[in-house]
Design an enzyme around this catalytic site. Structure first.
Site, PDB file in Angstrom:
ATOM      1  N   ASP A   8     -22.093  30.913 -57.947  1.00  0.00           N
ATOM      2  CA  ASP A   8     -22.172  29.583 -57.311  1.00  0.00           C
ATOM      3  C   ASP A   8     -23.305  28.795 -57.970  1.00  0.00           C
ATOM      4  O   ASP A   8     -24.143  29.373 -58.674  1.00  0.00           O
ATOM      5  CB  ASP A   8     -22.439  29.732 -55.794  1.00  0.00           C
ATOM      6  N   SER A   9     -23.339  27.498 -57.698  1.00  0.00           N
ATOM      7  CA  SER A   9     -24.445  26.669 -58.197  1.00  0.00           C
ATOM      8  C   SER A   9     -25.779  27.149 -57.645  1.00  0.00           C
ATOM      9  O   SER A   9     -26.823  26.941 -58.257  1.00  0.00           O
ATOM     10  CB  SER A   9     -24.228  25.219 -57.775  1.00  0.00           C
ATOM     11  N   CYS A  71     -17.616  28.608 -55.615  1.00  0.00           N
ATOM     12  CA  CYS A  71     -18.124  27.239 -55.604  1.00  0.00           C
ATOM     13  C   CYS A  71     -16.915  26.318 -55.710  1.00  0.00           C
ATOM     14  O   CYS A  71     -16.190  26.372 -56.707  1.00  0.00           O
ATOM     15  CB  CYS A  71     -19.062  27.053 -56.799  1.00  0.00           C
ATOM     16  N   GLU A 150     -30.272  24.944 -49.391  1.00  0.00           N
ATOM     17  CA  GLU A 150     -31.147  25.470 -50.447  1.00  0.00           C
ATOM     18  C   GLU A 150     -32.600  25.548 -49.966  1.00  0.00           C
ATOM     19  O   GLU A 150     -33.357  26.407 -50.400  1.00  0.00           O
ATOM     20  CB  GLU A 150     -31.064  24.592 -51.707  1.00  0.00           C
ATOM     21  N   CYS A 182     -17.000  23.522 -49.005  1.00  0.00           N
ATOM     22  CA  CYS A 182     -18.104  23.818 -49.924  1.00  0.00           C
ATOM     23  C   CYS A 182     -18.727  25.103 -49.407  1.00  0.00           C
ATOM     24  O   CYS A 182     -18.914  25.249 -48.182  1.00  0.00           O
ATOM     25  CB  CYS A 182     -19.132  22.688 -49.898  1.00  0.00           C
ATOM     26  N   HIS A 184     -21.610  26.227 -49.427  1.00  0.00           N
ATOM     27  CA  HIS A 184     -22.902  26.126 -48.740  1.00  0.00           C
ATOM     28  C   HIS A 184     -22.718  25.843 -47.236  1.00  0.00           C
ATOM     29  O   HIS A 184     -23.603  26.147 -46.438  1.00  0.00           O
ATOM     30  CB  HIS A 184     -23.740  24.982 -49.328  1.00  0.00           C
TER      31      HIS A 184
HETATM   32  N1  DGL Z   1     -21.464  25.593 -53.203  1.00  0.00           N
HETATM   33  C1  DGL Z   1     -20.891  24.515 -53.867  1.00  0.00           C
HETATM   34  C2  DGL Z   1     -19.482  24.196 -53.544  1.00  0.00           C
HETATM   35  O1  DGL Z   1     -18.829  25.031 -52.982  1.00  0.00           O
HETATM   36  C3  DGL Z   1     -21.642  23.624 -54.719  1.00  0.00           C
HETATM   37  C4  DGL Z   1     -22.486  22.645 -54.122  1.00  0.00           C
HETATM   38  C5  DGL Z   1     -23.325  21.891 -55.098  1.00  0.00           C
HETATM   39  O2  DGL Z   1     -24.009  22.506 -55.922  1.00  0.00           O
HETATM   40  O3  DGL Z   1     -23.319  20.665 -54.977  1.00  0.00           O
HETATM   41  O4  DGL Z   1     -19.006  23.133 -53.826  1.00  0.00           O
END
Ligand code: DGL
Length: 257
Positions: A8-9, A71, A150, A182, A184
């Site tokens: 993931d990011s 992600c 984060e 997402c 997150h």
């Molecule tokens: N966890 C991410 C997603 O599912 C990325 C969020 C990001 O870095 O903006 O989209």
């Protein structure tokens, strides 16, 4: 025994990691949280695709037998190119869970929360068009959500304000399904529940389905860890040692969520 790579990011993919750990406790996992380039959500598609390619390349170099692009933003930007480039490698991506939400809605209105880049992409448009016939699919960018997760601020007043600002207008339009588009966002689920309070609204998290897909692919490719294997867990990042520690801590939080 080779590991499954989960990328993931940043920290968000740990919500998918948790489901894989629950379903496949004998599998070794390598989590790669970029960290250096997070958030991805406002970056141009080409840049996200390049970052995703580097990350998957890194996991391949570490010998991963299957990679989960945990992600939504990277999946939307790059999944087809990644599957073409690493043709031998089973790759699982994130699809916004629009289908189950459209099947389950009673009000006929579904809200999808995701990053701007994901909502802007073909994957979301195609999925919404395919399953959302006769259903109103409202796309809402979770502004500030990734940064809050984060920063470990999921329970803060800022998080409540950010979640209210995005979720309340969706509820006011009659949505009875809120899709977490997402990885997150599951970390903000408790806060989303607080905002929903008292309404008959379901939160749809696709990560258990992603874990089931991983299991299925392992079986199909004959890649599952032998029964009785002891899982080894490893954390990788393109940021620094402090971020690696942060991933490790957040993995514990995720496993207890
Ligand atoms: N966890 C991410 C997603 O599912 C990325 C969020 C990001 O870095 O903006 O989209």
């Amino acid at each position: 025994m080779a590991a499954i790579g989960v990328y993931d990011s940043g920290l968000g993919g740990l919500s998918v990691w948790r489901e894989i750990r629950r379903l496949l406790p004998e599998e070794s996992l390598i989590y790669l949280g970029d960290g250096k380039n997070c958030p991805y959500g406002n970056r141009p598609k080409e840049e996200v695709a390049r970052l995703a390619d580097e990350a998957v390349g890194h996991l391949v170099a570490l010998g991963c037998k299957l990679v989960v692009v945990a992600c939504n933003t990277a999946t939307a930007a790059a999944i087809e190119e990644l599957r073409a480039k690493y043709a031998e490698l089973p790759i699982v991506g994130m699809e916004p869970a629009v289908k189950p939400a459209c099947l389950n809605t009673r009000s006929g209105v579904v809200g999808v929360l995701a990053t701007e880049r994901s909502l802007d992409g073909d994957l979301f448009r195609r999925t919404a068009a395919r399953y959302g016939e006769h259903i109103e699919v409202i796309a809402a960018a979770g502004r500030g959500f990734v940064e809050l997760v984060e920063a470990d601020k999921e329970q803060s007043p800022e998080a409540e304000a950010a979640v209210r600002a995005v979720v309340e207008p969706v509820l006011e339009r009659g949505a009875d399904q809120i899709v977490l588009g997402c990885t997150h966002y599951p970390f903000l689920k408790a806060m989303i529940e607080r905002v929903i309070a008292g309404r008959e609204v379901s939160i749809v998290d696709p990560s258990p389905a992603v874990a089931r897909r991983v299991k299925q692919l392992l079986e199909e490719h004959n890649l599952a860890a032998p029964a009785g294997s002891r899982a080894e867990l490893r954390f990788e990042t393109f940021a620094d040692e402090a971020y690696r520690e942060k991933i490790r801590r957040k993995a514990c939080v995720a496993e207890n969520m």
